[in-house]
Design a protein around this motif. Structure first.
Motif, PDB file in Angstrom:
ATOM      1  N   LEU A  26      38.558  45.627  48.944  1.00  0.00           N
ATOM      2  CA  LEU A  26      38.619  45.789  47.486  1.00  0.00           C
ATOM      3  C   LEU A  26      38.833  44.463  46.755  1.00  0.00           C
ATOM      4  O   LEU A  26      38.799  44.418  45.527  1.00  0.00           O
ATOM      5  CB  LEU A  26      39.747  46.766  47.106  1.00  0.00           C
ATOM      6  CG  LEU A  26      39.639  48.183  47.670  1.00  0.00           C
ATOM      7  CD1 LEU A  26      40.838  49.019  47.236  1.00  0.00           C
ATOM      8  CD2 LEU A  26      38.329  48.841  47.260  1.00  0.00           C
ATOM      9  N   ASP A  27      39.065  43.397  47.502  1.00  0.00           N
ATOM     10  CA  ASP A  27      39.325  42.076  46.928  1.00  0.00           C
ATOM     11  C   ASP A  27      38.077  41.568  46.206  1.00  0.00           C
ATOM     12  O   ASP A  27      36.955  41.857  46.623  1.00  0.00           O
ATOM     13  CB  ASP A  27      39.724  41.111  48.048  1.00  0.00           C
ATOM     14  CG  ASP A  27      40.428  39.865  47.561  1.00  0.00           C
ATOM     15  OD1 ASP A  27      40.383  39.566  46.356  1.00  0.00           O
ATOM     16  OD2 ASP A  27      41.031  39.181  48.412  1.00  0.00           O
ATOM     17  N   ASN A  34      43.300  45.410  48.856  1.00  0.00           N
ATOM     18  CA  ASN A  34      42.964  44.471  47.793  1.00  0.00           C
ATOM     19  C   ASN A  34      43.495  43.091  48.150  1.00  0.00           C
ATOM     20  O   ASN A  34      44.091  42.893  49.211  1.00  0.00           O
ATOM     21  CB  ASN A  34      43.563  44.963  46.463  1.00  0.00           C
ATOM     22  CG  ASN A  34      42.759  44.523  45.275  1.00  0.00           C
ATOM     23  OD1 ASN A  34      42.225  43.429  45.237  1.00  0.00           O
ATOM     24  ND2 ASN A  34      42.664  45.402  44.291  1.00  0.00           N
TER      25      ASN A  34
END
Length: 182
Positions: free
Chosen positions: A117-118, A149
């Motif tokens: 999700l980064d 993330n």
């Protein structure tokens, strides 16, 4: 691990992302890299050191750890945990080097820890990093954690912290270090 922002001592801890980024962008690459090289030299100079030194960095520290491993010998391994600005260029006068451009100098095994999700590094950035490492014939592994993330290992950042991914990643990090340092 040295505190790369120790010259900022006495200043309050940044309370917002813009404050944090301002402090990070104000730190010149040359200063941070010299501090990290000094830390490696210090460790290797200790009588209780077996001469096997690894470097692990998180976020900007991941970027710096990779840069040290690409420009300095003497590391057994390097671990980059979601290092930002490794692949994508931002115009920051104090930090002009894009680590992906110096991967040919990497002289130790590399482990990359990333979240899907980064946004920096995004999945496409990690794919490009893998391709460049392979192109240069480097020894490397990467792990991409689902639902994770940026800063997913940081328990002090509750919106980003992902306990399940963090537990798995710490297991991978510790196993990697055991394999390279024992």
């Amino acid at each position: 691990t040295p505190d790369l922002y120790s010259r900022e001592a006495g200043k309050p801890r940044p309370s917002s992302i813009p404050e944090l980024l301002a402090r990070w962008y104000a730190t010149p690459d040359d200063q941070a890299l010299a501090d990290l090289r000094g830390a490696v030299a210090h460790l290797k100079g200790r009588a209780d050191c077996n001469q096997k030194v690894a470097m692990v960095g998180f976020c900007s520290g991941g970027r710096y750890a990779l840069m040290v491993a690409c420009t300095t010998g003497g590391l057994e391994t390097v671990i980059d945990c979601y290092g930002g600005r490794v692949v994508r260029a931002d115009v920051i006068p104090t930090q002009p080097v894009l680590p992906i451009t110096i991967l040919d100098g990497l002289a130790c095994p590399f482990l990359g820890i990333f979240g899907d999700l980064d946004q920096d590094p995004a999945v496409d950035d990690v794919d490009r990093l893998r391709a460049e490492l392979a192109h240069h014939g480097k020894s490397f592994e990467t792990r991409m954690y689902s639902g994770a993330n940026h800063a997913f290992l940081n328990f002090e950042a509750p919106p980003l912290y992902n306990p399940q991914a963090a537990e798995q990643a710490w297991g991978e990090i510790n196993a990697w270090l055991d394999g390279h340092l024992k």
